[in-house]
Write a protein that holds these residues in place. Structure first.
Motif, PDB file in Angstrom:
ATOM      1  N   PHE A 106      42.742  45.227  65.187  1.00 11.49           N
ATOM      2  CA  PHE A 106      41.384  44.721  65.315  1.00 11.49           C
ATOM      3  C   PHE A 106      40.960  44.036  64.015  1.00 11.49           C
ATOM      4  O   PHE A 106      41.432  44.379  62.927  1.00 11.49           O
ATOM      5  N   ALA A 107      40.040  43.088  64.166  1.00 10.32           N
ATOM      6  CA  ALA A 107      39.438  42.412  63.014  1.00 10.32           C
ATOM      7  C   ALA A 107      38.175  43.169  62.608  1.00 10.32           C
ATOM      8  O   ALA A 107      37.341  43.499  63.453  1.00 10.32           O
ATOM      9  N   PHE A 108      38.027  43.432  61.309  1.00  8.69           N
ATOM     10  CA  PHE A 108      36.876  44.202  60.839  1.00  8.69           C
ATOM     11  C   PHE A 108      36.594  43.869  59.370  1.00  8.69           C
ATOM     12  O   PHE A 108      37.443  43.332  58.659  1.00  8.69           O
ATOM     13  N   ARG A 109      35.398  44.221  58.953  1.00  6.73           N
ATOM     14  CA  ARG A 109      35.047  44.234  57.532  1.00  6.73           C
ATOM     15  C   ARG A 109      34.271  45.517  57.260  1.00  6.73           C
ATOM     16  O   ARG A 109      33.240  45.773  57.882  1.00  6.73           O
ATOM     17  N   LEU A 110      34.795  46.345  56.361  1.00 10.09           N
ATOM     18  CA  LEU A 110      34.157  47.600  55.990  1.00 10.09           C
ATOM     19  C   LEU A 110      33.606  47.462  54.577  1.00 10.09           C
ATOM     20  O   LEU A 110      34.363  47.230  53.630  1.00 10.09           O
ATOM     21  N   THR A 111      32.300  47.599  54.444  1.00  6.66           N
ATOM     22  CA  THR A 111      31.637  47.519  53.145  1.00  6.66           C
ATOM     23  C   THR A 111      31.055  48.885  52.810  1.00  6.66           C
ATOM     24  O   THR A 111      30.348  49.490  53.633  1.00  6.66           O
ATOM     25  N   ILE A 112      31.349  49.355  51.609  1.00  5.52           N
ATOM     26  CA  ILE A 112      30.843  50.654  51.152  1.00  5.52           C
ATOM     27  C   ILE A 112      29.987  50.420  49.917  1.00  5.52           C
ATOM     28  O   ILE A 112      30.452  49.826  48.928  1.00  5.52           O
ATOM     29  N   GLU A 126      28.990  50.079  56.061  1.00  7.01           N
ATOM     30  CA  GLU A 126      28.688  49.022  57.027  1.00  7.01           C
ATOM     31  C   GLU A 126      29.991  48.541  57.643  1.00  7.01           C
ATOM     32  O   GLU A 126      30.886  48.065  56.935  1.00  7.01           O
ATOM     33  N   ILE A 127      30.095  48.666  58.958  1.00  8.93           N
ATOM     34  CA  ILE A 127      31.273  48.210  59.692  1.00  8.93           C
ATOM     35  C   ILE A 127      30.879  46.972  60.471  1.00  8.93           C
ATOM     36  O   ILE A 127      29.966  47.028  61.312  1.00  8.93           O
ATOM     37  N   ALA A 128      31.547  45.855  60.202  1.00 11.89           N
ATOM     38  CA  ALA A 128      31.267  44.603  60.901  1.00 11.89           C
ATOM     39  C   ALA A 128      32.457  44.232  61.772  1.00 11.89           C
ATOM     40  O   ALA A 128      33.613  44.313  61.335  1.00 11.89           O
ATOM     41  N   ASN A 129      32.167  43.820  62.981  1.00 13.43           N
ATOM     42  CA  ASN A 129      33.199  43.328  63.897  1.00 13.43           C
ATOM     43  C   ASN A 129      33.333  41.826  63.683  1.00 13.43           C
ATOM     44  O   ASN A 129      32.467  41.051  64.081  1.00 13.43           O
ATOM     45  N   THR A 130      34.420  41.414  63.056  1.00  8.44           N
ATOM     46  CA  THR A 130      34.662  40.003  62.784  1.00  8.44           C
ATOM     47  C   THR A 130      35.607  39.380  63.810  1.00  8.44           C
ATOM     48  O   THR A 130      36.040  38.232  63.645  1.00  8.44           O
ATOM     49  N   GLY A 131      35.910  40.129  64.873  1.00  8.25           N
ATOM     50  CA  GLY A 131      36.816  39.638  65.900  1.00  8.25           C
ATOM     51  C   GLY A 131      36.086  39.176  67.144  1.00  8.25           C
ATOM     52  O   GLY A 131      34.859  39.000  67.149  1.00  8.25           O
ATOM     53  N   ASP A 132      36.844  38.993  68.221  1.00  6.68           N
ATOM     54  CA  ASP A 132      36.277  38.471  69.461  1.00  6.68           C
ATOM     55  C   ASP A 132      36.382  39.461  70.616  1.00  6.68           C
ATOM     56  O   ASP A 132      36.247  39.091  71.776  1.00  6.68           O
ATOM     57  N   GLU A 133      36.616  40.741  70.312  1.00  7.13           N
ATOM     58  CA  GLU A 133      36.598  41.790  71.323  1.00  7.13           C
ATOM     59  C   GLU A 133      35.869  42.993  70.741  1.00  7.13           C
ATOM     60  O   GLU A 133      35.719  43.115  69.518  1.00  7.13           O
ATOM     61  N   PRO A 134      35.357  43.906  71.578  1.00  3.43           N
ATOM     62  CA  PRO A 134      34.674  45.085  71.047  1.00  3.43           C
ATOM     63  C   PRO A 134      35.566  45.858  70.071  1.00  3.43           C
ATOM     64  O   PRO A 134      36.774  45.985  70.287  1.00  3.43           O
ATOM     65  N   LEU A 135      34.953  46.335  68.998  1.00  2.00           N
ATOM     66  CA  LEU A 135      35.669  47.047  67.941  1.00  2.00           C
ATOM     67  C   LEU A 135      35.453  48.547  68.109  1.00  2.00           C
ATOM     68  O   LEU A 135      34.357  49.054  67.885  1.00  2.00           O
ATOM     69  N   GLU A 274      30.145  45.422  69.180  1.00  3.35           N
ATOM     70  CA  GLU A 274      30.379  44.151  69.845  1.00  3.35           C
ATOM     71  C   GLU A 274      30.756  43.060  68.843  1.00  3.35           C
ATOM     72  O   GLU A 274      30.431  43.148  67.653  1.00  3.35           O
ATOM     73  N   PRO A 275      31.459  42.004  69.287  1.00  4.56           N
ATOM     74  CA  PRO A 275      31.814  40.905  68.381  1.00  4.56           C
ATOM     75  C   PRO A 275      30.582  40.345  67.671  1.00  4.56           C
ATOM     76  O   PRO A 275      29.535  40.129  68.276  1.00  4.56           O
ATOM     77  N   GLY A 276      30.714  40.174  66.366  1.00  8.19           N
ATOM     78  CA  GLY A 276      29.627  39.648  65.561  1.00  8.19           C
ATOM     79  C   GLY A 276      28.585  40.664  65.149  1.00  8.19           C
ATOM     80  O   GLY A 276      27.686  40.355  64.363  1.00  8.19           O
ATOM     81  N   ALA A 277      28.682  41.889  65.650  1.00  5.51           N
ATOM     82  CA  ALA A 277      27.690  42.923  65.356  1.00  5.51           C
ATOM     83  C   ALA A 277      28.157  43.804  64.194  1.00  5.51           C
ATOM     84  O   ALA A 277      29.316  43.762  63.765  1.00  5.51           O
ATOM     85  N   LYS A 278      27.219  44.624  63.684  1.00  9.42           N
ATOM     86  CA  LYS A 278      27.497  45.541  62.594  1.00  9.42           C
ATOM     87  C   LYS A 278      26.945  46.917  62.948  1.00  9.42           C
ATOM     88  O   LYS A 278      26.024  47.046  63.740  1.00  9.42           O
ATOM     89  N   ARG A 279      27.508  47.936  62.322  1.00  7.26           N
ATOM     90  CA  ARG A 279      26.965  49.288  62.425  1.00  7.26           C
ATOM     91  C   ARG A 279      26.826  49.836  61.001  1.00  7.26           C
ATOM     92  O   ARG A 279      27.777  49.768  60.210  1.00  7.26           O
TER      93      ARG A 279
END
Length: 291
Positions: A106-112, A126-135, A274-279
């Motif tokens: 999966f494509a992701f960006r994890l920022t601490i 902060e977990i960001a979905n940088t891909g095109d499918e649910p992360l 979801e794609p483009g979203a963050k948690r």
């Protein structure tokens, strides 16, 4: 840069790039509160991502493929990039690459982020979905505090005091996997008296805690209050055999049930971004003293 030490009134914190790990937390007197990665356990406060606990067979299953994934995931063993540094705050980032995709496709960006204020340290995931499918992902904190905090006190002098009553049953593990049956809680009202025997059967897991904070202290000496937002579970752990540390672990996610071997996205406790979203999830460590 290998590490950075932040300073604020009554507290200092040291963070390293390897694993974006907190490796030191000292109070105003210079007393070290964090476990210093001795022989009993060679970590301080690892970040658990993209899983918490174990998967059955240590395999992640996605769309008919199987990927190796060891306990607690790979973030704790990866070098993060420094994204921001200051006297009281810093941020570190991990993104997917060819190596992570051999374990986690999966494509992701994890920022601490670490933010030091007078007598308290805030940590943000902060977990960001940088891909095109649910992360699908889980994340957890795993700070280990010295137990006892005052060397002259016995371990049994310490207790955890929750913000609210915690009557719900707790969960336990077998070979790192979640047992199906819950067990009566050892928490009495708001209080968990601490002893080594609590951890003979591994971690105590609150899978539906009523509280979002807990205080770790004896009748005198240093005290630590952990509070959290966005996390669903709480693990409490010390390594069996008398290890001199106590872990207080806010989690979003949990080990696989012993009978679960399905798709990772269907795993109990998983978050789907979801794609483009963050948690965003966070926790805070406040340091003080008992009178």
């Amino acid at each position: 840069m290998e590490q950075l030490t932040l300073h604020a009134d009554g507290i200092s914190a040291t963070i390293v790039g390897q694993g974006a790990e907190l490796v030191s937390l000292r109070d105003a007197d210079g007393t070290e509160l964090l476990w210093q990665a001795g022989p009993a356990w060679r970590r301080h406060s690892p970040v658990l991502f993209p899983i918490v606990g174990r998967l059955k067979g240590d395999r992640l299953r996605h769309r008919g493929q199987s990927y190796p994934m060891t306990q607690h995931g790979f973030a704790r063993d990866r070098r993060f990039a420094w994204a921001g540094q200051g006297p009281t705050s810093c941020a570190l980032v991990l993104t997917d690459d060819a190596e992570t995709r051999t374990h986690y496709p999966f494509a992701f960006r994890l920022t601490i982020g670490y933010d030091l204020k007078p007598r308290q340290l805030g940590v943000t995931f902060e977990i960001a979905n940088t891909g095109d499918e649910p992360l699908p992902a889980s994340i957890g904190a795993h700070p280990a505090f010295n137990w006892p905090l005052l060397p002259e006190l016995p371990k049994e002098a310490y207790r955890l005091t929750f913000a609210d009553n915690e009557p719900a049953p707790v969960r336990r593990l077998e070979d790192g996997l979640l047992l199906p049956a819950s067990q009566p809680t050892p928490i009495k009202g708001k209080t968990l008296p601490l002893s080594e025997k609590l951890f003979v059967d591994d971690a105590i897991i609150l899978d539906r805690p009523a509280s979002t904070s807990v205080r770790y202290a004896a009748a005198r000496g240093q005290a630590i209050e952990m509070s959290w937002q966005g996390f669903n579970e709480l693990g409490i752990w010390s390594k069996p055999g008398g290890a001199p540390f106590l872990c207080i672990e806010p989690w979003h996610g949990i080990a696989s049930p012993v009978d679960f071997d399905g798709e990772f996205a269907d795993k109990p406790g998983i978050m789907l971004i979801e794609p483009g979203a963050k948690r965003t999830l966070s926790y805070r460590i406040a340091v003080g003293r008992e009178p």
